[in-house]
Enzyme design. Structure first.
Site, PDB file in Angstrom:
ATOM      1  N   ILE A  10       0.813  -1.218   0.000  1.00 20.38           N
ATOM      2  CA  ILE A  10       0.000   0.000   0.000  1.00 20.38           C
ATOM      3  C   ILE A  10       0.849   1.272   0.000  1.00 20.38           C
ATOM      4  O   ILE A  10       0.407   2.310  -0.483  1.00 20.38           O
ATOM      5  CB  ILE A  10      -0.986   0.001   1.198  1.00 20.38           C
ATOM      6  CG1 ILE A  10      -2.098   1.034   0.944  1.00 20.38           C
ATOM      7  CG2 ILE A  10      -0.257   0.241   2.514  1.00 20.38           C
ATOM      8  CD1 ILE A  10      -3.290   0.894   1.844  1.00 20.38           C
ATOM      9  N   ASN A  23      -2.806   2.448  15.544  1.00 20.02           N
ATOM     10  CA  ASN A  23      -2.805   2.160  16.970  1.00 20.02           C
ATOM     11  C   ASN A  23      -3.770   3.147  17.643  1.00 20.02           C
ATOM     12  O   ASN A  23      -3.775   4.325  17.309  1.00 20.02           O
ATOM     13  CB  ASN A  23      -1.390   2.347  17.520  1.00 20.02           C
ATOM     14  CG  ASN A  23      -1.213   1.751  18.908  1.00 20.02           C
ATOM     15  OD1 ASN A  23      -1.975   2.064  19.814  1.00 20.02           O
ATOM     16  ND2 ASN A  23      -0.211   0.915  19.061  1.00 20.02           N
ATOM     17  N   ASP A  33       0.858  -0.318   9.745  1.00 20.64           N
ATOM     18  CA  ASP A  33       1.103   0.920  10.496  1.00 20.64           C
ATOM     19  C   ASP A  33       2.595   1.272  10.499  1.00 20.64           C
ATOM     20  O   ASP A  33       2.994   2.396  10.179  1.00 20.64           O
ATOM     21  CB  ASP A  33       0.594   0.731  11.929  1.00 20.64           C
ATOM     22  CG  ASP A  33       0.551   2.052  12.707  1.00 20.64           C
ATOM     23  OD1 ASP A  33       0.342   3.104  12.083  1.00 20.64           O
ATOM     24  OD2 ASP A  33       0.733   2.010  13.933  1.00 20.64           O
ATOM     25  N   TYR A 121      -4.200  -7.553  14.512  1.00 22.47           N
ATOM     26  CA  TYR A 121      -5.466  -7.649  15.250  1.00 22.47           C
ATOM     27  C   TYR A 121      -6.168  -8.985  15.061  1.00 22.47           C
ATOM     28  O   TYR A 121      -7.099  -9.311  15.788  1.00 22.47           O
ATOM     29  CB  TYR A 121      -6.404  -6.523  14.843  1.00 22.47           C
ATOM     30  CG  TYR A 121      -5.988  -5.147  15.348  1.00 22.47           C
ATOM     31  CD1 TYR A 121      -4.878  -4.983  16.165  1.00 22.47           C
ATOM     32  CD2 TYR A 121      -6.714  -4.012  15.007  1.00 22.47           C
ATOM     33  CE1 TYR A 121      -4.495  -3.735  16.624  1.00 22.47           C
ATOM     34  CE2 TYR A 121      -6.348  -2.750  15.468  1.00 22.47           C
ATOM     35  CZ  TYR A 121      -5.229  -2.615  16.273  1.00 22.47           C
ATOM     36  OH  TYR A 121      -4.851  -1.390  16.733  1.00 22.47           O
TER      37      TYR A 121
END
Length: 388
Positions: A10, A23, A33, A121
């Site tokens: 990305i 986060n 992230d 996650y």
């Protein structure tokens, strides 16, 4: 194309905005992230993120993109997967929905998403994919934007559902049919070839009289089998003729008090030939008018942007790619015969030897006209997706 599924990192995508699974605290996480912080410039991005403060699950906020080749980074907080009984699915849906609406408020023409919350996650990838497609497609029904769903590798992309399972079975069956003979089959065929040539196999002790006897038995069995197959074929053809006659009687009865629409599979050949001189563009818009659809209804269902559709409408000699022509056929929910008719006007055809064509043909036969669901299956098999 309104929605694209692409394989890429990305941070390398060109768009007005990219989405980051952030986060919830002012801290750098792992996965996407971390990659975004490193590419954008750690210190400046972290300082901008500090201005937002603590975020709640499902919330979306933005910062400048700094060194990335995009205008904005939209930060959204996904849920940690705890079995699905703590509102995780609703939170992921809110992440997509809020990010899309934020991009619209920022006047973004394009946005790129990773598959949110499926990394650190632990959100199940197939469920995340279904939620992403539902939220993005729902947004695009009412809004104009180029949306990219960016998948890093095959392991990040998992498709499930009945359509995909049926297509997988179709592809698997086809691959079995096209596979080379197994060793027992190879031996049988070697033996049959030997019998046909009246020569024993290499290393065989079978003499000529035995070979001749076997050959005669096989010839008699083949004739009986051929006779049975011929009788079965005759009865099958007679049954199909009877069905066709019955259908024609019903169609003629129903058409007495009704104005027939064009094109339909029951329409007489001489009537269909009246439209043979029409170009792809002329024939397409005749179909759209006959079905009573608006331009936005068609191009949104075809996963096409407004500008490209306007180009088609303004050019009577427009020549589509196969994936664009098929996207329009899916949007109009054409039958297989109607689809072939539309393709022919662009010099195109469906081929049983091409996986892409077989998948589309199956979906049309089964009346599966959800272009986003079709595209998921195409992408899973490394085929081009529908749209323009």
């Amino acid at each position: 194309m309104a929605l694209q599924i692409i394989r890429n990192n990305i941070i390398n995508v060109e768009a007005d905005a990219i989405v980051n699974t952030a986060n919830p605290k002012v801290a750098v996480g792992k996965g996407v992230d971390l990659a975004i912080y490193e590419a954008a410039g750690w210190d400046r991005l972290l300082a901008a993120r500090a201005e937002i403060g603590v975020m709640t699950p499902g919330q979306a906020a933005y910062t400048p993109a700094f060194d990335l080749n995009v205008k904005y980074i939209i930060h959204t907080v996904g849920p940690a997967w705890r079995g699905g009984n703590f509102g995780e699915r609703e939170t992921v849906a809110a992440c997509y929905r809020n990010s899309l609406w934020l991009a619209k408020r920022l006047d973004c023409e394009s946005i790129a998403f990773p598959l949110l919350a499926t990394g650190t996650y632990g959100f199940p990838k197939d469920e995340a994919l279904r939620i992403a497609m539902a939220e993005i497609s729902g947004f695009l029904l009412e809004n104009e934007m180029e949306v990219m769903l960016v998948v890093y590798d095959k392991e990040s992309f998992q498709v499930s559902g009945k359509l995909f399972s049926d297509i997988k079975m179709l592809i698997d069956d086809s691959e079995v049919e096209q596979s080379v003979f197994s060793e027992p089959e190879r031996r049988r065929n070697l033996f049959h070839d030997s019998v046909r040539s009246r020569e024993p196999m290499a290393g065989s002790s079978i003499d000529d009289s035995r070979v001749h006897h076997i050959k005669n038995r096989r010839a008699k069995a083949s004739k009986k089998r051929a006779d049975a197959e011929e009788e079965t074929r005759y009865l099958s053809e007679a049954y199909m003729d009877l069905c066709d006659l019955s259908e024609k009687v019903v169609e003629e009865r129903d058409s007495i008090n009704a104005q027939p629409t064009f094109p339909t599979e029951s329409e007489a050949l001489d009537e269909r030939t009246l439209h043979l001189d029409k170009t792809f563009q002329e024939y397409l818009f005749m179909l759209i008018d006959r079905k009573g659809l608006s331009d936005p209804e068609v191009y949104k269902k075809a996963n096409m942007d407004r500008k490209h559709f306007s180009k088609i409408r303004s050019n009577v000699d427009y020549q589509p790619s196969k994936k664009t022509a098929l996207a329009l056929a899916i949007a109009l929910e054409l039958s297989l015969d109607e689809t072939r008719d539309l393709l022919l006007r662009a010099g195109l055809a469906l081929s049983p030897s091409i996986m892409f064509d077989r998948i589309i043909e199956y979906c049309i036969k089964e009346k599966k006209y959800d272009i986003y669901e079709i595209n998921l299956s195409l992408f899973a098999y490394d085929q081009p997706t529908l749209g323009a």
